[in-house]
Design a protein around this motif. Structure first.
Motif, short mmCIF file in Angstrom:
data_model
loop_
_atom_site.label_atom_id
_atom_site.label_comp_id
_atom_site.label_asym_id
_atom_site.label_seq_id
_atom_site.Cartn_x
_atom_site.Cartn_y
_atom_site.Cartn_z
N GLU A 167 -6.87 -44.73 15.24
CA GLU A 167 -6.28 -43.68 14.42
C GLU A 167 -6.39 -42.31 15.10
O GLU A 167 -5.45 -41.51 15.07
CB GLU A 167 -6.95 -43.65 13.04
CG GLU A 167 -6.30 -42.64 12.10
CD GLU A 167 -6.79 -42.77 10.67
OE1 GLU A 167 -6.55 -41.84 9.89
OE2 GLU A 167 -7.43 -43.80 10.35
N ASN A 168 -7.53 -42.06 15.72
CA ASN A 168 -7.72 -40.77 16.37
C ASN A 168 -7.01 -40.70 17.72
O ASN A 168 -6.32 -39.72 18.02
CB ASN A 168 -9.22 -40.49 16.54
CG ASN A 168 -9.90 -40.22 15.22
OD1 ASN A 168 -9.76 -39.14 14.66
ND2 ASN A 168 -10.62 -41.20 14.70
N LEU A 169 -7.17 -41.73 18.54
CA LEU A 169 -6.60 -41.67 19.88
C LEU A 169 -5.07 -41.79 19.87
O LEU A 169 -4.40 -41.13 20.67
CB LEU A 169 -7.21 -42.76 20.76
CG LEU A 169 -8.70 -42.60 21.08
CD1 LEU A 169 -9.15 -43.67 22.07
CD2 LEU A 169 -8.99 -41.21 21.64
N GLU A 170 -4.53 -42.60 18.97
CA GLU A 170 -3.07 -42.72 18.94
C GLU A 170 -2.43 -41.48 18.33
O GLU A 170 -1.31 -41.12 18.70
CB GLU A 170 -2.65 -43.99 18.20
CG GLU A 170 -2.98 -45.24 18.97
CD GLU A 170 -2.12 -46.43 18.56
OE1 GLU A 170 -1.02 -46.23 17.99
OE2 GLU A 170 -2.54 -47.56 18.82
N GLY A 171 -3.12 -40.82 17.41
CA GLY A 171 -2.62 -39.56 16.91
C GLY A 171 -2.53 -38.53 18.02
O GLY A 171 -1.53 -37.80 18.16
N LEU A 172 -3.57 -38.46 18.85
CA LEU A 172 -3.56 -37.55 19.99
C LEU A 172 -2.47 -37.93 20.98
O LEU A 172 -1.76 -37.05 21.50
CB LEU A 172 -4.93 -37.58 20.68
CG LEU A 172 -5.06 -36.79 21.98
CD1 LEU A 172 -4.79 -35.31 21.75
CD2 LEU A 172 -6.44 -37.00 22.59
N ALA A 173 -2.32 -39.22 21.25
CA ALA A 173 -1.30 -39.67 22.20
C ALA A 173 0.10 -39.27 21.73
O ALA A 173 0.93 -38.82 22.53
CB ALA A 173 -1.38 -41.19 22.38
N ALA A 174 0.37 -39.41 20.44
CA ALA A 174 1.68 -39.05 19.91
C ALA A 174 1.93 -37.55 20.03
O ALA A 174 3.04 -37.11 20.38
CB ALA A 174 1.80 -39.50 18.46
N ARG A 175 0.92 -36.75 19.74
CA ARG A 175 1.06 -35.29 19.88
C ARG A 175 1.39 -34.92 21.32
O ARG A 175 2.29 -34.11 21.58
CB ARG A 175 -0.24 -34.61 19.42
CG ARG A 175 -0.29 -33.11 19.74
CD ARG A 175 -1.53 -32.46 19.19
NE ARG A 175 -1.46 -32.34 17.73
CZ ARG A 175 -0.85 -31.34 17.10
NH1 ARG A 175 -0.24 -30.37 17.78
NH2 ARG A 175 -0.84 -31.31 15.79
N LEU A 176 0.66 -35.48 22.26
CA LEU A 176 0.88 -35.17 23.67
C LEU A 176 2.21 -35.72 24.17
O LEU A 176 2.86 -35.11 25.03
CB LEU A 176 -0.27 -35.71 24.52
CG LEU A 176 -1.64 -35.06 24.27
CD1 LEU A 176 -2.71 -35.74 25.10
CD2 LEU A 176 -1.58 -33.57 24.58
N ALA A 177 2.62 -36.87 23.64
CA ALA A 177 3.92 -37.42 24.04
C ALA A 177 5.05 -36.49 23.61
O ALA A 177 6.03 -36.29 24.35
CB ALA A 177 4.11 -38.81 23.43
N ALA A 178 4.93 -35.93 22.41
CA ALA A 178 5.95 -34.98 21.94
C ALA A 178 6.00 -33.74 22.84
O ALA A 178 7.05 -33.10 22.98
CB ALA A 178 5.66 -34.57 20.49
N ARG A 179 4.89 -33.43 23.45
CA ARG A 179 4.82 -32.25 24.32
C ARG A 179 5.32 -32.54 25.74
O ARG A 179 5.96 -31.69 26.36
CB ARG A 179 3.38 -31.76 24.39
CG ARG A 179 3.17 -30.46 25.16
CD ARG A 179 1.68 -30.10 25.20
NE ARG A 179 1.09 -30.08 23.86
CZ ARG A 179 -0.22 -29.96 23.63
NH1 ARG A 179 -1.06 -29.89 24.66
NH2 ARG A 179 -0.68 -29.94 22.39
N HIS A 180 5.06 -33.76 26.23
CA HIS A 180 5.25 -34.01 27.66
C HIS A 180 6.35 -35.00 28.02
O HIS A 180 6.75 -35.07 29.19
CB HIS A 180 3.95 -34.51 28.28
CG HIS A 180 2.84 -33.52 28.23
ND1 HIS A 180 2.89 -32.30 28.86
CD2 HIS A 180 1.62 -33.57 27.61
CE1 HIS A 180 1.77 -31.64 28.65
NE2 HIS A 180 0.97 -32.39 27.89
N ALA A 181 6.84 -35.81 27.09
CA ALA A 181 7.79 -36.87 27.44
C ALA A 181 9.05 -36.29 28.07
O ALA A 181 9.61 -35.31 27.58
CB ALA A 181 8.14 -37.69 26.20
#
Length: 235
Positions: free
Chosen positions: A98-112
């Motif tokens: 829950e914590n790590l995938e939330g962070l991954a999604a936030r960063l993906a929105a920033r960097h993809a």
């Protein structure tokens, strides 16, 4: 229950370009994930080495690695057996996800990048088509790939390394519950998350990822509790 399987998959495992140690590890891990080696099954080092046509050393190293990752356990008088994956194991997994995938999604929105987003969109289309065609096992596999891609799109190599050991556990969980689950809701949740990532909505992407993990936690707990128990292994 011991391993008595004909050598299959075409060639000796040593023919792969990967390191022998890694190839044996991946092969055994995939057989556990795909329930070819079900929970409670006894794995015998010598028999596996004979089947894969390799020495016992890489098999021993692979089994030790799988034990450290929770796929195998050592039992008195039985040796290495495939570990169970029950509701408690799922809870531990979801606490971290829950914590790590939330962070991954936030960063993906920033960097993809646009190219990465197109690849992600194509993956979602394949998952949707598989779900609508009733190919549930394929849809489940593609949806697991979606989670892995979101982590890779984060652009954070440390996060990728942290999530890598969880990926195999997640795939095993999806495999164990796939016969009772419905791929349609998962596809819809992933499509909404993709849209947030595509639109650079970092807050929205993180919130959707966390909600999705919470929803799948509840579903997995219900399905694991309802799943029939494993047959009693032979001594």
């Amino acid at each position: 229950m011991t391993v008595h399987r004909p050598a299959a998959r075409g060639t000796a495992i040593g023919d792969s370009h990967q390191s022998l140690r890694e190839r044996v590890y991946v092969e055994l891990r995939e057989r556990i994930i795909e329930a070819e080696y079900p929970a409670g099954m006894r794995l015998v080092e010598r028999e596996i080495a004979d089947e894969l046509r390799v020495s016992r050393v890489p098999v021993r190293e692979a089994m030790q690695r799988l034990e450290s990752e929770g796929f195998l356990s050592v039992q008195p008088r039985r040796g290495s057996v495939v570990a169970d994956f029950g509701p408690a194991d799922a809870e531990y997994l979801f606490d971290v996800r829950e914590n790590l995938e939330g962070l991954a999604a936030r960063l993906a929105a920033r960097h993809a990048t646009p190219a990465q987003l197109r690849d992600l969109e194509r993956l979602l289309a394949r998952a949707r088509k598989a779900a609508e065609s009733g190919r549930l096992r394929e849809a489940v596999s593609l949806n697991a790939d979606f989670h892995r891609q979101i982590v890779e799109l984060s652009g954070n190599p440390l996060l990728v390394d942290l999530m890598a050991p969880l990926d195999s556990r997640l795939r095993r969980l999806f495999r164990l519950t796939s016969a009772q689950s419905d791929g349609e809701p998962m596809c819809g949740a992933h499509e909404r998350l993709y849209e947030a990532v595509r639109d650079r909505d970092e807050d929205g992407a993180e919130a959707l990822a966390r909600t999705h993990v919470a929803d799948t936690r509840a579903s997995a707990a219900r399905l694991l509790a309802a799943a029939p128990g494993e047959p009693e292994p032979a001594p």
